[in-house]
Motif scaffolding. Structure first.
Motif, PDB file in Angstrom:
ATOM      1  N   ASN A 177      71.518  47.260  -3.858  1.00 17.63           N
ATOM      2  CA  ASN A 177      70.749  46.546  -3.098  1.00 17.63           C
ATOM      3  C   ASN A 177      68.991  46.980  -3.366  1.00 17.63           C
ATOM      4  O   ASN A 177      68.562  45.967  -3.026  1.00 17.63           O
ATOM      5  CB  ASN A 177      70.863  46.881  -1.581  1.00 17.63           C
ATOM      6  CG  ASN A 177      72.527  46.139  -1.088  1.00 17.63           C
ATOM      7  OD1 ASN A 177      72.935  45.292  -1.819  1.00 17.63           O
ATOM      8  ND2 ASN A 177      72.864  46.446   0.108  1.00 17.63           N
ATOM      9  N   ASN A 178      69.028  48.075  -3.489  1.00 20.22           N
ATOM     10  CA  ASN A 178      67.476  48.443  -3.806  1.00 20.22           C
ATOM     11  C   ASN A 178      66.957  47.845  -4.877  1.00 20.22           C
ATOM     12  O   ASN A 178      65.936  47.440  -4.899  1.00 20.22           O
ATOM     13  CB  ASN A 178      67.177  49.847  -3.691  1.00 20.22           C
ATOM     14  CG  ASN A 178      67.465  50.463  -2.507  1.00 20.22           C
ATOM     15  OD1 ASN A 178      67.354  49.989  -1.410  1.00 20.22           O
ATOM     16  ND2 ASN A 178      67.755  51.785  -2.177  1.00 20.22           N
ATOM     17  N   GLU A 182      64.110  45.120  -5.943  1.00 21.47           N
ATOM     18  CA  GLU A 182      62.983  45.706  -6.989  1.00 21.47           C
ATOM     19  C   GLU A 182      63.084  44.491  -8.207  1.00 21.47           C
ATOM     20  O   GLU A 182      61.880  44.125  -8.542  1.00 21.47           O
ATOM     21  CB  GLU A 182      63.286  47.032  -7.690  1.00 21.47           C
ATOM     22  CG  GLU A 182      62.942  48.059  -6.817  1.00 21.47           C
ATOM     23  CD  GLU A 182      61.599  48.103  -6.545  1.00 21.47           C
ATOM     24  OE1 GLU A 182      60.515  48.604  -7.357  1.00 21.47           O
ATOM     25  OE2 GLU A 182      61.175  48.081  -5.173  1.00 21.47           O
ATOM     26  N   LEU A 183      64.118  44.054  -8.518  1.00 22.04           N
ATOM     27  CA  LEU A 183      64.127  42.895  -9.357  1.00 22.04           C
ATOM     28  C   LEU A 183      63.479  41.579  -8.935  1.00 22.04           C
ATOM     29  O   LEU A 183      62.720  41.055  -9.860  1.00 22.04           O
ATOM     30  CB  LEU A 183      65.743  42.633  -9.725  1.00 22.04           C
ATOM     31  CG  LEU A 183      65.869  41.612 -10.710  1.00 22.04           C
ATOM     32  CD1 LEU A 183      65.058  41.810 -12.307  1.00 22.04           C
ATOM     33  CD2 LEU A 183      67.358  40.938 -11.120  1.00 22.04           C
ATOM     34  N   LEU A 184      63.605  41.360  -7.627  1.00 26.33           N
ATOM     35  CA  LEU A 184      62.927  40.146  -7.263  1.00 26.33           C
ATOM     36  C   LEU A 184      61.364  40.399  -7.214  1.00 26.33           C
ATOM     37  O   LEU A 184      60.495  39.316  -7.393  1.00 26.33           O
ATOM     38  CB  LEU A 184      63.515  39.922  -5.691  1.00 26.33           C
ATOM     39  CG  LEU A 184      64.922  39.179  -5.491  1.00 26.33           C
ATOM     40  CD1 LEU A 184      65.086  38.873  -4.120  1.00 26.33           C
ATOM     41  CD2 LEU A 184      64.493  37.683  -6.410  1.00 26.33           C
ATOM     42  N   ASP A 202      77.530  37.607  -2.985  1.00 24.92           N
ATOM     43  CA  ASP A 202      76.311  38.107  -2.267  1.00 24.92           C
ATOM     44  C   ASP A 202      75.346  38.344  -3.059  1.00 24.92           C
ATOM     45  O   ASP A 202      74.181  37.891  -2.691  1.00 24.92           O
ATOM     46  CB  ASP A 202      76.742  39.474  -1.532  1.00 24.92           C
ATOM     47  CG  ASP A 202      75.946  39.854  -0.512  1.00 24.92           C
ATOM     48  OD1 ASP A 202      75.375  39.590   0.704  1.00 24.92           O
ATOM     49  OD2 ASP A 202      74.865  40.752  -0.964  1.00 24.92           O
ATOM     50  N   GLU A 203      75.186  38.837  -4.164  1.00 26.95           N
ATOM     51  CA  GLU A 203      74.326  39.322  -5.074  1.00 26.95           C
ATOM     52  C   GLU A 203      73.679  37.744  -5.375  1.00 26.95           C
ATOM     53  O   GLU A 203      72.468  37.691  -5.546  1.00 26.95           O
ATOM     54  CB  GLU A 203      74.758  40.017  -6.102  1.00 26.95           C
ATOM     55  CG  GLU A 203      73.657  40.614  -7.153  1.00 26.95           C
ATOM     56  CD  GLU A 203      74.051  41.571  -7.999  1.00 26.95           C
ATOM     57  OE1 GLU A 203      73.530  42.685  -8.030  1.00 26.95           O
ATOM     58  OE2 GLU A 203      74.922  41.306  -8.840  1.00 26.95           O
ATOM     59  N   ALA A 204      74.610  36.909  -5.949  1.00 26.16           N
ATOM     60  CA  ALA A 204      74.071  35.450  -6.411  1.00 26.16           C
ATOM     61  C   ALA A 204      73.368  34.855  -5.097  1.00 26.16           C
ATOM     62  O   ALA A 204      72.188  34.252  -5.469  1.00 26.16           O
ATOM     63  CB  ALA A 204      75.180  34.887  -6.799  1.00 26.16           C
ATOM     64  N   VAL A 205      73.850  34.913  -3.973  1.00 30.10           N
ATOM     65  CA  VAL A 205      73.120  34.261  -2.988  1.00 30.10           C
ATOM     66  C   VAL A 205      71.840  34.966  -2.672  1.00 30.10           C
ATOM     67  O   VAL A 205      70.717  34.212  -2.465  1.00 30.10           O
ATOM     68  CB  VAL A 205      73.845  34.261  -1.690  1.00 30.10           C
ATOM     69  CG1 VAL A 205      73.292  33.485  -0.581  1.00 30.10           C
ATOM     70  CG2 VAL A 205      75.117  33.078  -2.197  1.00 30.10           C
ATOM     71  N   PHE A 206      71.734  36.168  -2.669  1.00 34.46           N
ATOM     72  CA  PHE A 206      70.481  36.850  -2.310  1.00 34.46           C
ATOM     73  C   PHE A 206      69.496  36.809  -3.378  1.00 34.46           C
ATOM     74  O   PHE A 206      68.179  36.621  -3.071  1.00 34.46           O
ATOM     75  CB  PHE A 206      70.776  38.442  -2.156  1.00 34.46           C
ATOM     76  CG  PHE A 206      69.635  39.368  -1.689  1.00 34.46           C
ATOM     77  CD1 PHE A 206      69.288  39.252  -0.343  1.00 34.46           C
ATOM     78  CD2 PHE A 206      68.878  39.975  -2.592  1.00 34.46           C
ATOM     79  CE1 PHE A 206      68.083  39.898   0.083  1.00 34.46           C
ATOM     80  CE2 PHE A 206      67.824  40.577  -2.312  1.00 34.46           C
ATOM     81  CZ  PHE A 206      67.565  40.920  -1.028  1.00 34.46           C
ATOM     82  N   PRO A 230      63.797  30.484   1.817  1.00 31.59           N
ATOM     83  CA  PRO A 230      62.825  31.058   1.360  1.00 31.59           C
ATOM     84  C   PRO A 230      63.052  32.698   1.375  1.00 31.59           C
ATOM     85  O   PRO A 230      63.905  33.166   1.957  1.00 31.59           O
ATOM     86  CB  PRO A 230      61.578  30.873   2.494  1.00 31.59           C
ATOM     87  CG  PRO A 230      62.313  30.532   3.905  1.00 31.59           C
ATOM     88  CD  PRO A 230      63.544  29.639   3.209  1.00 31.59           C
ATOM     89  N   ARG A 231      62.283  33.401   0.491  1.00 25.75           N
ATOM     90  CA  ARG A 231      62.317  34.690   0.362  1.00 25.75           C
ATOM     91  C   ARG A 231      61.419  35.366   1.133  1.00 25.75           C
ATOM     92  O   ARG A 231      60.228  34.881   1.381  1.00 25.75           O
ATOM     93  CB  ARG A 231      62.101  35.311  -1.223  1.00 25.75           C
ATOM     94  CG  ARG A 231      63.313  34.723  -1.802  1.00 25.75           C
ATOM     95  CD  ARG A 231      63.257  35.015  -3.658  1.00 25.75           C
ATOM     96  NE  ARG A 231      64.228  34.614  -4.160  1.00 25.75           N
ATOM     97  CZ  ARG A 231      64.347  33.370  -5.207  1.00 25.75           C
ATOM     98  NH1 ARG A 231      63.362  32.844  -4.885  1.00 25.75           N
ATOM     99  NH2 ARG A 231      65.331  33.257  -5.832  1.00 25.75           N
ATOM    100  N   PRO A 232      61.515  36.728   1.641  1.00 30.41           N
ATOM    101  CA  PRO A 232      62.477  37.327   1.588  1.00 30.41           C
ATOM    102  C   PRO A 232      63.787  37.127   2.506  1.00 30.41           C
ATOM    103  O   PRO A 232      63.426  36.459   3.353  1.00 30.41           O
ATOM    104  CB  PRO A 232      62.198  38.658   2.000  1.00 30.41           C
ATOM    105  CG  PRO A 232      60.939  38.543   2.844  1.00 30.41           C
ATOM    106  CD  PRO A 232      60.340  37.310   2.311  1.00 30.41           C
ATOM    107  N   ARG A 233      65.034  37.100   1.776  1.00 37.70           N
ATOM    108  CA  ARG A 233      66.146  36.695   2.356  1.00 37.70           C
ATOM    109  C   ARG A 233      66.789  37.565   3.447  1.00 37.70           C
ATOM    110  O   ARG A 233      66.769  38.873   3.119  1.00 37.70           O
ATOM    111  CB  ARG A 233      67.056  36.014   1.502  1.00 37.70           C
ATOM    112  CG  ARG A 233      66.629  34.851   0.721  1.00 37.70           C
ATOM    113  CD  ARG A 233      67.453  34.160  -0.254  1.00 37.70           C
ATOM    114  NE  ARG A 233      66.850  33.055  -1.022  1.00 37.70           N
ATOM    115  CZ  ARG A 233      67.132  32.530  -1.952  1.00 37.70           C
ATOM    116  NH1 ARG A 233      68.056  33.331  -3.040  1.00 37.70           N
ATOM    117  NH2 ARG A 233      66.611  31.586  -2.542  1.00 37.70           N
TER     118      ARG A 233
END
Length: 259
Positions: A177-178, A182-184, A202-206, A230-233
């Motif tokens: 999750n962290n 960071e990647l975003l 979950d990862e794909a949608v986030f 919109p992000r942050p999600r």
């Protein structure tokens, strides 16, 4: 056209016959049509064995294709290029090199001097939060830190597109999750195109601007799902739950088709 363009892409693997048996073919992916815009974050999902990694390796130039065409920024892809960076699940770091030396490797291979490579590598090491570990070796790092090094090494080549094959799959949930966050952050700072393969809905949608669902083998595009949140999600938001449910339903129907 800027970005990635895939037209009618097909990949067959040869299955060698035994004795007098003739060789046969396994069709991995078929009729893949896909456009990815500059700076877009696209995730590929699909049943196991549907050709997700094969597709990613073809984009990277690490795998040939049997039919169709594939272009990056108007240039046909025919082999590996530093314009396409790859991040693997297993880190693929050189164990005998330090963090700094691992990240310097790409620029050195492109002809940079040691000083030029170091100058290029240091900002990316800082970007992934490892400035205090430039002289550490991979065995001294956690799994999450190793993957940060792998991301920095891909960025140091300054590619047009970054290809990520389940890069967080081996990590524990909290680290995963962290690193997603960071990647975003890195993606928003660098403005690079990312194509991301995962098994995690979950990862794909986030993470994604768009999710590409592949069918069972031979893999082809079943549906494209834009994520206009919109992000942050917030993973608990009803809109995200609705998209997760849609994706899970599509994946279930893709699995049923090959059972």
């Amino acid at each position: 056209m800027a970005g990635l363009k895939i037209e009618n892409l097909e990949k067959k693997f040869v299955k060698k016959g035994k004795g007098k048996e003739e060789d046969s073919f396994v069709l991995a992916i078929q009729d893949i049509d896909l456009n990815v815009k500059d700076g877009e974050f696209v995730t590929i999902l699909g049943p196991s064995g549907c050709g997700k990694t094969t597709l990613l390796r073809i984009i990277a130039g690490l795998e040939t294709y049997s039919d169709g065409n594939i272009y990056l920024n108007g240039e046909k892809i025919t082999g590996p290029s530093p314009k396409r960076g790859m991040v693997f699940q297993e880190y693929s770091l050189f164990p005998w090199k330090t963090v700094l030396e691992n990240v310097m490797f790409g620029p050195l291979m492109q002809g940079a001097t040691k000083e030029e490579a170091k100058t290029k590598a240091l900002p990316y090491i800082s970007l992934v939060g490892l400035s205090d570990f430039i002289n550490s070796y991979p065995y001294e790092l956690s799994g999450g830190m190793k993957q940060r090094v792998a991301i920095a090494r891909a960025l140091a080549n300054e590619p047009d597109i970054i290809l990520m094959d389940e890069p967080f799959g081996a990590l524990d949930a909290q680290t995963r999750n962290n690193l997603q966050k960071e990647l975003l952050r890195i993606w928003q700072e660098e403005k690079r195109t990312i194509i991301f393969v995962t098994h995690s809905v979950d990862e794909a949608v986030f993470l994604s601007d768009r999710i590409i669902i592949l069918t069972g083998r031979p893999g082809t595009v079943k549906k494209e799902i834009p994520i206009n949140i919109p992000r942050p999600r917030d993973r608990t938001r009803p809109e995200e739950n609705a998209i997760r449910n849609e994706v899970l339903h599509l994946l279930d129907s893709a699995r049923c088709a090959i059972d």
